[in-house]
Scaffold this motif. Structure first.
Motif, mmCIF file in Angstrom:
data_model
loop_
_atom_site.group_PDB
_atom_site.id
_atom_site.type_symbol
_atom_site.label_atom_id
_atom_site.label_comp_id
_atom_site.label_asym_id
_atom_site.label_seq_id
_atom_site.Cartn_x
_atom_site.Cartn_y
_atom_site.Cartn_z
ATOM 1 N N ARG A 208 0.854 -1.184 0.000
ATOM 2 C CA ARG A 208 0.000 0.000 0.000
ATOM 3 C C ARG A 208 0.892 1.236 0.000
ATOM 4 O O ARG A 208 1.802 1.366 0.825
ATOM 5 N N PRO A 219 0.234 -11.459 4.058
ATOM 6 C CA PRO A 219 -0.828 -11.761 5.025
ATOM 7 C C PRO A 219 -0.549 -13.072 5.758
ATOM 8 O O PRO A 219 0.220 -13.919 5.295
ATOM 9 N N ASN A 235 -7.698 -6.022 0.586
ATOM 10 C CA ASN A 235 -6.982 -6.214 1.848
ATOM 11 C C ASN A 235 -5.711 -5.374 1.892
ATOM 12 O O ASN A 235 -5.215 -5.036 2.969
ATOM 13 N N ALA A 236 -5.184 -5.036 0.715
ATOM 14 C CA ALA A 236 -4.024 -4.139 0.678
ATOM 15 C C ALA A 236 -4.423 -2.719 1.059
ATOM 16 O O ALA A 236 -3.698 -2.006 1.771
ATOM 17 N N PRO A 239 -6.405 -3.330 5.405
ATOM 18 C CA PRO A 239 -5.988 -4.640 5.925
ATOM 19 C C PRO A 239 -6.946 -5.193 6.971
ATOM 20 O O PRO A 239 -7.468 -4.471 7.827
#
Length: 244
Positions: A208, A219, A235-236, A239
């Protein structure tokens, strides 16, 4: 008295045969136990090809794979694997090393197989054990390169999505690595993903780029399991909390 003396050698011979049969049966049971443990290791619901199953079986200690039939675990009756195992049992004072036998068993691998199935006794096929080529190494995700190359933006600066995309293109990633970039609320998220089998944890890398902070991470394994959403560009950007 003489009749008893004549019977004595016969009794000793008969007892000796009983010991031999008992030792062979015990050694066979030991060989079967190895095959049973192999069947438990091969048990699973995910689709696998005959090559996959054979390779897995060949990697189990004490197991030789002699024959593999079928196309895949989810086609027809599944995969049938004939394995050869050995077992050893005590064999009396005359053979202190014990009696060792080689036995062959058939293991069925399909979605309908039971975890605790008992492999079938079969005749050993002629010929040497089968040898399977190792799986190709998955491509290595460029963690260090990505962390070093991604732009650092001042806290009062603006993230340039095009610059992030140019950075990824310059890494010259292989076709096996899928990339995804998304801009949202002044930040840019990056996903690098290696395709999985749909059952095991995926191999992915997230990044990110935001004003004042550029981060790269992998992750947790729990989040990388299929359906958990850990390997996603979403999710980037936002999170997930770490698993408890």
């Amino acid at each position: 008295m003489r009749r008893l003396l004549l019977l004595a050698p016969l009794l000793l011979f008969t007892a000796g045969c009983g010991v031999l049969q008992s030792s062979e049966g015990e050694a066979t049971d030991a060989a079967r136990e190895v095959a049973e443990k192999a069947a438990q290791r091969l048990y699973g619901q995910r689709p696998r090809t005959a090559q996959d199953v054979g390779r897995s079986a060949a990697g189990i200690d004490g197991v030789d794979v002699l024959r593999v039939t079928g196309t895949s675990t989810h086609d027809g009756d599944g995969i049938d694997v004939v394995v050869r195992t050995s077992g050893t049992a005590p064999d009396g004072w005359s053979n202190p090393q014990g009696l060792t036998v080689l036995r062959c068993f058939s293991i069925r691998v399909s979605p309908r197989s039971e975890w605790n199935q008992t492999p079938r006794d079969v005749d050993c096929p002629e010929g040497p054990r089968l040898v399977f080529a190792p799986l190709p190494e998955p491509p290595r995700l460029p963690y260090e390169q990505l962390r070093a190359k991604l732009p650092r933006v001042p806290e009062d600066g603006r993230v340039d999505e095009a610059e992030v995309r140019r950075t990824l293109a310059a890494l010259d990633l292989g076709a096996e690595i899928r990339t995804e970039v998304r801009a949202e609320d002044g930040r840019v998220g990056v996903l690098l993903l290696v395709g999985g089998n749909g059952f095991d944890a995926q191999d992915c890398l997230l990044a990110r780029v935001a004003p004042g902070a550029t981060e790269v991470w992998v992750p947790s394994r729990v989040q990388r399991m299929p359906g958990e959403g850990g390997c996603s560009v979403g999710n980037a950007l936002d999170p997930q909390p770490p698993p408890h």
